[in-house]
Write a protein that holds these residues in place. Structure first.
Motif, PDB file in Angstrom:
ATOM      1  N   LYS B 256       0.826  -1.195   0.000  1.00 32.38           N
ATOM      2  CA  LYS B 256       0.000   0.000   0.000  1.00 32.38           C
ATOM      3  C   LYS B 256       0.865   1.252   0.000  1.00 32.38           C
ATOM      4  O   LYS B 256       2.012   1.231   0.462  1.00 32.38           O
ATOM      5  N   SER B 257       0.251   2.304  -0.500  1.00 31.01           N
ATOM      6  CA  SER B 257       0.961   3.582  -0.547  1.00 31.01           C
ATOM      7  C   SER B 257      -0.036   4.684  -0.877  1.00 31.01           C
ATOM      8  O   SER B 257      -1.178   4.408  -1.232  1.00 31.01           O
ATOM      9  N   GLY B 258       0.437   5.913  -0.785  1.00 31.50           N
ATOM     10  CA  GLY B 258      -0.345   7.026  -1.306  1.00 31.50           C
ATOM     11  C   GLY B 258      -0.277   6.962  -2.822  1.00 31.50           C
ATOM     12  O   GLY B 258       0.626   6.327  -3.388  1.00 31.50           O
ATOM     13  N   THR B 259      -1.207   7.596  -3.501  1.00 30.60           N
ATOM     14  CA  THR B 259      -1.202   7.512  -4.973  1.00 30.60           C
ATOM     15  C   THR B 259       0.064   8.120  -5.565  1.00 30.60           C
ATOM     16  O   THR B 259       0.492   7.732  -6.644  1.00 30.60           O
ATOM     17  N   SER B 260       0.680   9.043  -4.853  1.00 30.13           N
ATOM     18  CA  SER B 260       1.902   9.658  -5.379  1.00 30.13           C
ATOM     19  C   SER B 260       3.046   8.645  -5.469  1.00 30.13           C
ATOM     20  O   SER B 260       3.997   8.840  -6.221  1.00 30.13           O
ATOM     21  N   ASP B 261       2.971   7.573  -4.711  1.00 29.70           N
ATOM     22  CA  ASP B 261       4.017   6.540  -4.730  1.00 29.70           C
ATOM     23  C   ASP B 261       3.570   5.284  -5.480  1.00 29.70           C
ATOM     24  O   ASP B 261       4.199   4.231  -5.373  1.00 29.70           O
ATOM     25  N   ARG B 262       2.495   5.416  -6.230  1.00 30.61           N
ATOM     26  CA  ARG B 262       1.946   4.217  -6.866  1.00 30.61           C
ATOM     27  C   ARG B 262       2.945   3.550  -7.814  1.00 30.61           C
ATOM     28  O   ARG B 262       3.061   2.320  -7.841  1.00 30.61           O
ATOM     29  N   ALA B 263       3.677   4.350  -8.585  1.00 33.91           N
ATOM     30  CA  ALA B 263       4.617   3.767  -9.542  1.00 33.91           C
ATOM     31  C   ALA B 263       5.687   2.951  -8.824  1.00 33.91           C
ATOM     32  O   ALA B 263       6.056   1.852  -9.255  1.00 33.91           O
ATOM     33  N   ALA B 264       6.170   3.473  -7.717  1.00 32.67           N
ATOM     34  CA  ALA B 264       7.197   2.765  -6.948  1.00 32.67           C
ATOM     35  C   ALA B 264       6.626   1.475  -6.368  1.00 32.67           C
ATOM     36  O   ALA B 264       7.295   0.434  -6.359  1.00 32.67           O
ATOM     37  N   LEU B 265       5.393   1.550  -5.909  1.00 31.59           N
ATOM     38  CA  LEU B 265       4.753   0.347  -5.368  1.00 31.59           C
ATOM     39  C   LEU B 265       4.590  -0.696  -6.460  1.00 31.59           C
ATOM     40  O   LEU B 265       4.866  -1.884  -6.259  1.00 31.59           O
ATOM     41  N   GLU B 266       4.142  -0.233  -7.628  1.00 25.48           N
ATOM     42  CA  GLU B 266       3.955  -1.174  -8.747  1.00 25.48           C
ATOM     43  C   GLU B 266       5.256  -1.856  -9.119  1.00 25.48           C
ATOM     44  O   GLU B 266       5.297  -3.066  -9.372  1.00 25.48           O
ATOM     45  N   ALA B 267       6.326  -1.066  -9.169  1.00 21.64           N
ATOM     46  CA  ALA B 267       7.625  -1.635  -9.542  1.00 21.64           C
ATOM     47  C   ALA B 267       8.046  -2.706  -8.541  1.00 21.64           C
ATOM     48  O   ALA B 267       8.483  -3.801  -8.925  1.00 21.64           O
ATOM     49  N   ALA B 268       7.905  -2.385  -7.265  1.00 25.85           N
ATOM     50  CA  ALA B 268       8.275  -3.355  -6.230  1.00 25.85           C
ATOM     51  C   ALA B 268       7.392  -4.590  -6.315  1.00 25.85           C
ATOM     52  O   ALA B 268       7.869  -5.736  -6.231  1.00 25.85           O
ATOM     53  N   TRP B 269       6.116  -4.370  -6.506  1.00 29.55           N
ATOM     54  CA  TRP B 269       5.140  -5.466  -6.565  1.00 29.55           C
ATOM     55  C   TRP B 269       5.460  -6.429  -7.702  1.00 29.55           C
ATOM     56  O   TRP B 269       5.498  -7.649  -7.517  1.00 29.55           O
ATOM     57  N   GLU B 270       5.678  -5.852  -8.882  1.00 31.63           N
ATOM     58  CA  GLU B 270       5.914  -6.698 -10.049  1.00 31.63           C
ATOM     59  C   GLU B 270       7.274  -7.384  -9.998  1.00 31.63           C
ATOM     60  O   GLU B 270       7.522  -8.342 -10.709  1.00 31.63           O
ATOM     61  N   ALA B 271       8.135  -6.866  -9.173  1.00 27.66           N
ATOM     62  CA  ALA B 271       9.411  -7.555  -8.980  1.00 27.66           C
ATOM     63  C   ALA B 271       9.270  -8.675  -7.949  1.00 27.66           C
ATOM     64  O   ALA B 271       9.822  -9.765  -8.105  1.00 27.66           O
ATOM     65  N   MET B 272       8.517  -8.407  -6.910  1.00 33.20           N
ATOM     66  CA  MET B 272       8.436  -9.358  -5.796  1.00 33.20           C
ATOM     67  C   MET B 272       7.621 -10.604  -6.123  1.00 33.20           C
ATOM     68  O   MET B 272       8.043 -11.722  -5.822  1.00 33.20           O
ATOM     69  N   LEU B 273       6.443 -10.422  -6.693  1.00 34.24           N
ATOM     70  CA  LEU B 273       5.563 -11.580  -6.854  1.00 34.24           C
ATOM     71  C   LEU B 273       6.178 -12.715  -7.677  1.00 34.24           C
ATOM     72  O   LEU B 273       6.134 -13.880  -7.258  1.00 34.24           O
ATOM     73  N   PRO B 274       6.776 -12.387  -8.834  1.00 31.67           N
ATOM     74  CA  PRO B 274       7.343 -13.508  -9.609  1.00 31.67           C
ATOM     75  C   PRO B 274       8.549 -14.151  -8.919  1.00 31.67           C
ATOM     76  O   PRO B 274       8.952 -15.247  -9.279  1.00 31.67           O
ATOM     77  N   SER B 275       9.121 -13.447  -7.949  1.00 30.64           N
ATOM     78  CA  SER B 275      10.330 -13.971  -7.306  1.00 30.64           C
ATOM     79  C   SER B 275      10.036 -14.965  -6.183  1.00 30.64           C
ATOM     80  O   SER B 275      10.934 -15.646  -5.704  1.00 30.64           O
ATOM     81  N   ILE B 276       8.792 -15.050  -5.779  1.00 31.80           N
ATOM     82  CA  ILE B 276       8.463 -15.887  -4.617  1.00 31.80           C
ATOM     83  C   ILE B 276       8.603 -17.371  -4.955  1.00 31.80           C
ATOM     84  O   ILE B 276       8.178 -17.825  -6.013  1.00 31.80           O
ATOM     85  N   GLU B 277       9.215 -18.091  -4.042  1.00 29.26           N
ATOM     86  CA  GLU B 277       9.354 -19.542  -4.242  1.00 29.26           C
ATOM     87  C   GLU B 277       9.274 -20.246  -2.888  1.00 29.26           C
ATOM     88  O   GLU B 277       9.527 -19.631  -1.850  1.00 29.26           O
ATOM     89  N   THR B 278       8.895 -21.491  -2.934  1.00 32.12           N
ATOM     90  CA  THR B 278       8.864 -22.257  -1.691  1.00 32.12           C
ATOM     91  C   THR B 278      10.269 -22.765  -1.395  1.00 32.12           C
ATOM     92  O   THR B 278      11.082 -22.920  -2.309  1.00 32.12           O
ATOM     93  N   VAL B 279      10.540 -23.032  -0.130  1.00 37.62           N
ATOM     94  CA  VAL B 279      11.851 -23.587   0.219  1.00 37.62           C
ATOM     95  C   VAL B 279      11.651 -25.056   0.602  1.00 37.62           C
ATOM     96  O   VAL B 279      10.555 -25.448   1.009  1.00 37.62           O
ATOM     97  N   PRO B 280      12.684 -25.864   0.474  1.00 36.47           N
ATOM     98  CA  PRO B 280      12.525 -27.279   0.836  1.00 36.47           C
ATOM     99  C   PRO B 280      12.182 -27.442   2.313  1.00 36.47           C
ATOM    100  O   PRO B 280      12.642 -26.651   3.143  1.00 36.47           O
ATOM    101  N   VAL B 281      11.373 -28.438   2.616  1.00 34.99           N
ATOM    102  CA  VAL B 281      10.969 -28.667   4.014  1.00 34.99           C
ATOM    103  C   VAL B 281      12.158 -29.162   4.830  1.00 34.99           C
ATOM    104  O   VAL B 281      12.342 -28.799   5.989  1.00 34.99           O
ATOM    105  N   LYS B 282      12.993 -30.001   4.229  1.00 38.75           N
ATOM    106  CA  LYS B 282      14.154 -30.553   4.960  1.00 38.75           C
ATOM    107  C   LYS B 282      15.451 -30.027   4.342  1.00 38.75           C
ATOM    108  O   LYS B 282      15.546 -29.884   3.136  1.00 38.75           O
TER     109      LYS B 282
END
Lengths: 506, 282
Positions: B256-282
């Protein structure tokens, strides 16, 4: 230069001795202050973490201001945040390791609190402005009526809130005495749960002698089945409730995670003397084809028969008929959403579950609720109230007087907690699936409190304007012009009462 | 645990002129690893496994903590070798706090218990401490290492990042569930109603299904404007979770952010989501 003298208003017709005839004398009549002290309902007070000024965030990135009715705060912390039951619980109760602690929150107010307006919901300010700007006519010759608000920690036991209010009454009298020189009593004006707090302050915490009278609006005197409804199903739709109530959650899990963990929330449940609008003590029914097959409480004790029963909302696999008691007030799994029961887990899950104390803490909070209820409304006795009381009951809005769980066949449903709804599932002896569906409010009241509870203090012998029933909705009751007019008449009546008490025999 | 930063090329960021590279660093938390922009700072993080809060603390902080607890301490139990522990009272709660230095890390645990169940809490917490492995991202991750246990039915994590623009805040949280949470962040009725009641404006910017790390979730972007306040944007991605499965908790990512920071939020968002991965249990 005249020599100045001060005489209390109620002694102006007494002989004033020792005035020398050779001097001019100026006599100032000292008016008596009777502070009007407004006490809000549940969720109507802003709360913060003690030791903070309510600004900023703590190490867990939670706001130091833990409850506010400011729309910006609600947007940031409830609507825009991960606003599930766990989040709401963490704001008002603490981390999953913490149980209810009466010192976890305090009123977000100035020190000293001044008029107390800052600590309460802004919507109340409209009514307080009306009181503050009202022309009290002739009464102003003798009395000054400053307006105060006293917020309180509504998550806490009402008894503690009552003690807190009693102390604030002392401080307000002291402060007013410094200004006018004469102040002995206040008039309390309560909204909703504030009614329980004011009665506790007056009748249990020893403040009665410092209170000229109490004006109650929309008080759940004997409790509100609506509180049960909301624990099971969440707060109702947008049409009947404002932002503040909505903020506690639109489904049972969200609401239970908060109200099930705080004594203040449980103290709004129907007590042992609650009666429905039909004057029956059984207020929870299970119906089949329009016929009640179960009516609770059978023995007049909702604590034993409803509140202390662990709600089980799904039948156990293969159990025909299932014995699950879906009507119990609280589903234990919802009290601490971050700790799950151990079914299907490993040995460490079993150990973790063995350590879970959420249900025991709930029972402790429930005991506080029962104690308060038994003291304020003893079974077989008369509800405690100040000798000079006036009440206003809201009518004209659909409210819950009786909880109805209507049994229907179930083919596809599996979610017990839809938004603004509840379904208890069970199976019969033949293994057929059924659901008991919680029905919508359908009886007369203010939308939250049924008239039978709101009017439980009514008596015929009240002075004018008397106990009244007005078309008013629960939360904004004091924004209603007719309610405001009644409240002003009620204040006037109590000030006149004070006048006559002081002038007795003169 | 921090890995070497790596780059991700992002194109077509709304509100930005042209493509932009966002340097990512990896954070392992709970059963997941998340890439976050280098510029952001972790504002807080917490992890619970088997209901035990566990975290990597600063070396040397124990003495300060003991001074802080002072008279609240009720006993000092003997646990495993190298484990310092106290029971203390916080209002009506009895709480065990213990610490063990493991390599470069002081691992602390916190667990509440009812009276009479202290031994169970000590055993459970001792097992959690003993299962800590330094320098790995396999298991239940707490930063510089992981707890090699479980998966547990009672696991939750929460991490908050700040530091992009003036108002961007991103929260990643997971929680095991008894059944899939099909309500949180699945629609915008609550938000729309709130805006309406508050006399504000409301708009849905995006609402779609989006799969992240093989998990089918729901992505919603909204903006709310309230009278007299800067309009806010909120992005959410919600995975409902699988009932009673520690490795498949419900997941909420909230930016979340103010609308003035929306572009920065979008950039972070689009970078973070595809990067998520599960880690091995053991």
């Amino acid at each position: 230069m005249a020599k100045k003298h001060t005489v209390d208003w109620n002694k102006v017709d007494e002989f004033l001795a020792g005035l020398e005839t050779t001097e001019k004398h100026e006599i100032e009549v000292r008016r008596e202050a009777i502070p009007l002290v407004f006490v809000p309902g549940i969720m109507g007070t802003h709360l913060r973490r003690p030791g903070t000024d309510g600004k900023g965030e703590d190490a867990d990135e939670l706001p130091n201001l833990r409850w506010s009715t400011d729309t910006g705060w609600m947007l940031s912390n409830l609507i825009f945040a991960c606003s599930d039951g766990a989040r709401r619980r963490s704001l008002l109760v603490g981390t999953p390791d913490q149980s209810f602690d009466p010192n976890y929150l305090e009123v977000d107010e100035d020190s000293p609190p001044g008029d107390g307006f800052r600590g309460i919901m802004e919507d109340y300010h409209k009514f307080l402005k009306v009181l503050r700007e009202h022309d009290w006519g002739l009464l102003s010759k003798y009395f000054v009526l400053p307006v105060y608000a006293v917020g309180y920690n509504w998550s806490d036991d009402v008894k503690n809130a009552g003690t807190y209010l009693a102390k604030r009454i002392d401080a307000i009298i002291e402060e007013s005495r410094k200004v006018t020189g004469l102040c002995e009593k206040v008039i309390l004006i309560s909204h909703s749960m504030g009614g329980l707090v004011t009665r506790t302050a007056s009748e249990i915490s020893g403040a009665q002698g410092k209170v000229a009278g109490i004006i109650h609006g929309v008080q759940p005197v004997t409790g509100a089945p609506g509180a049960y409804w909301r624990m099971k199903a969440g707060f109702e739709g947008f049409n009947s409730l404002g932002l503040v109530q909505r903020a506690l959650g639109n489904d049972g899990p969200k609401v239970t995670a908060v109200l099930g963990n705080i004594p203040g929330g449980l103290q709004l449940m129907p007590n042992k003397v609650y009666q429905t609008t039909n004057q029956e003590s059984e207020w929870l029914t299970v119906t089949v084809d329009g016929n009640a097959v179960k009516k609770l409480p059978e023995n007049g004790d909702p604590y034993a028969e409803i509140y202390r029963i662990k709600a089980i909302v799904h039948p156990k696999k293969g159990e025909n008929p299932s014995q699950n008691i879906y009507w119990g007030l609280v589903d234990p799994e919802l009290l601490n959403p971050e700790k799950l029961s151990p079914e299907g887990g490993d040995a460490h899950d079993a150990m973790s579950s063995e350590l879970d104390k959420a249900w025991d803490m709930y029972l402790q909070n429930l005991k506080l609720a029962e104690t308060l209820h038994d003291e304020l409304c003893p079974k077989g006795g008369v509800p405690k109230q100040h000798p000079h009381t006036l009440t206003m009951t809201g009518i004209g809005h659909k409210s819950v007087s009786v909880i109805e769980m209507r049994v229907e066949s179930n083919w596809v449903r599996s979610e017990p907690y839809p938004n603004q709804g509840f379904r208890g599932f069970f199976t019969d002896a033949a293994g057929k699936d059924w659901q008991a569906v919680l029905q919508d409010p359908a009886e007369i009241g203010d939308g939250t409190v049924p008239w039978s509870s709101g009017a439980a203090l009514e008596t015929a012998e009240r002075p004018k304007p008397g106990d009244v029933r007005l078309e008013a909705e629960h939360q904004p009751a004091y924004e209603d012009k007719a309610v405001q007019a009644w409240a002003i008449e009620a204040v006037t009546a109590m000030v006149k009462q004070r006048y006559h008490e002081q002038r007795k025999g003169k | 645990m921090k890995w070497a930063g790596w780059c991700l090329l992002l194109a077509g960021l709304a509100g930005c002129a042209g493509a932009k590279k966002v340097e990512l660093k990896k954070e392992a938390i709970g059963r997941f690893r998340v890439g976050v922009p280098e510029a952001v700072k972790a504002a807080s993080r917490s992890q619970r496994i088997y209901g035990v809060r566990v975290e990597a603390a600063q070396l040397g902080a124990w003495a300060l903590r003991m001074a802080e607890l002072g008279e609240k301490v009720v006993s000092r139990p003997t646990m495993a070798s190298g484990v310092e522990a106290v029971w203390y009272r916080q209002a009506s709660d009895l709480i065990l706090e213990a610490r063990q230095v493991r390599g470069e890390t002081a691992v602390t645990i916190v667990r509440d218990a009812p009276e009479g169940k202290e031994a169970v809490a000590e055993r459970l917490s001792g097992d959690v401490l003993a299962a800590y492995v330094e320098g790995t991202a396999a298991g239940f991750c707490i930063g510089p290492g992981a707890i090699r246990m479980g998966p547990s039915l009672s696991e939750s994590v929460r991490m908050v990042w700040k530091g992009i623009g003036n108002s961007v805040r991103v929260e990643f949280s997971t929680q095991t569930v008894t059944s899939p949470d099909t309500k949180t962040f699945m629609d915008v009725d609550e938000e729309r109603g709130f805006a309406g009641l508050a006399g504000g404006s409301f708009a849905v910017l995006r609402e779609r299904n989006r799969t992240v790390a093989g998990m089918a979730g729901r992505e919603i972007w909204i903006t709310i404007g309230l009278p007299g306040k800067e309009p806010q944007v909120r992005f959410t991605w919600h995975f409902a979770g699988v009932g009673r499965e520690g490795t498949k908790p419900k997941i909420d990512i909230v930016g979340k952010s103010g609308t003035s920071d929306r572009a920065a939020l979008e950039a972070a968002w689009e970078a973070m989501l595809p990067s998520i991965e599960t880690v091995p249990v053991k």
